[in-house]
Design an enzyme around this catalytic site. Sequence first.
Site, PDB file in Angstrom:
ATOM      1  N   SER A 115       0.797  -1.238   0.000  1.00 23.15           N
ATOM      2  CA  SER A 115       0.000   0.000   0.000  1.00 23.15           C
ATOM      3  C   SER A 115       0.823   1.278   0.000  1.00 23.15           C
ATOM      4  O   SER A 115       0.242   2.373  -0.094  1.00 23.15           O
ATOM      5  CB  SER A 115      -0.971  -0.002   1.181  1.00 23.15           C
ATOM      6  OG  SER A 115      -2.031  -0.897   0.939  1.00 23.15           O
ATOM      7  N   CYS A 116       2.135   1.186   0.077  1.00 21.46           N
ATOM      8  CA  CYS A 116       2.936   2.387  -0.212  1.00 21.46           C
ATOM      9  C   CYS A 116       2.613   2.885  -1.613  1.00 21.46           C
ATOM     10  O   CYS A 116       2.789   4.071  -1.920  1.00 21.46           O
ATOM     11  CB  CYS A 116       4.421   2.082  -0.100  1.00 21.46           C
ATOM     12  SG  CYS A 116       4.992   1.644   1.547  1.00 21.46           S
TER      13      CYS A 116
END
Length: 374
Positions: free
Chosen positions: A42-43
């Site tokens: 999810s970065c």
Amino acid sequence: MDEIGASLTVIAKGAAVVDVWGGVTAPGGSAWTRDTLNVVYSCTKAATALCVHLLAARGAVDLDAPLTTMWPELRAAQEGGTIRMMLDHTIGLPALREPVKPDAVTDASYMIARLEREEPFWEPGSRQGYHALTFGFLLGEVVARVSGRSLGAFFRDEIATPLGLDFHIGLPEAAERRVAPVFPYRPAKGEPDSAFMAAAKTPGMATNLFVFNSGDWASRAVNTRGGREAEIGAAGGIANGRALASMFAALLDGGGRIGLNRDIVAGFSTASAVTHRDEVLRVPTRFGPGFMLSMDNRHAGRGGEGLIIGRSAFGHVGMGGSLGFADPEAGLAFGYSMNRLGAGLLLNRRGQSLVDSTYRCLGYRTTAPGFWAR
């Protein structure tokens, strides 16, 4: 041992004061090198959000305008949804109710069609629930409709290439040999369930649908060529600590190198959605427009899955513990990636310990306010 291989870069006051990597790409495998890459989960959302903000800076989209003009087919748009609600996880589409096919997450057209028909889980804007996978499809479609390019192509052309980032949403085949495979987290026998895992085991909850109705990308395809070349704007980005830190470092001076300005970047630190119990993660969360802000959940048990950074800092955690963020007050950009996942979807002790050490080295002394302070 918590790590197999990992990379960490810290940029302070314009200089890379830490740029290290180590370990191996797999047990018994080759050494982790300066240019090794891995999935940062999810970065990737931060990269996707930057694409949308760049379009807004050019006047191509209005984050607060009704979505019906741009995307009339989207049921959530018909019920008042906006792009900002997509960015801060309030639009009400954190999961799909009806069963999806195994390769759903690598088939963007399929996911878009399903999301268009999906009834929002709540009135758009009225609640907050982490859109762990749907975030990328929703905002990727916005980018495609406005720019005429796919999310991965837009990010490459407008952000990654100008900044010289080794960061990919949709991995080119030439970079395959540099990617370290992901190794999942295995809970210890008898380990208590977090609030998130308890909700995941409750049929009908959005958390349960996200975990058990998202196809096989996370469990299988993430380590395949097909899984890496797919443009998964919420979770499929492939980078390393240096690329994450460098992307956020470009925002410390206002983002001018990619066409943003100080007013836009200042808004990234401003919470637009805050809740005591996220509808999916089931813990308190704080989000700006596409970015996680400091969220002190040490009281929540199991090590306090959350994220403790500076008061003005913004960034994003990736599942298992990867992290990139900028802290304009501290003049700090941070990037950490690894291929052995830790517990949870937010930051675990391993990653938080690196953040804590960084702030201490910069003269910060306490996290008592819920963020790092001098």
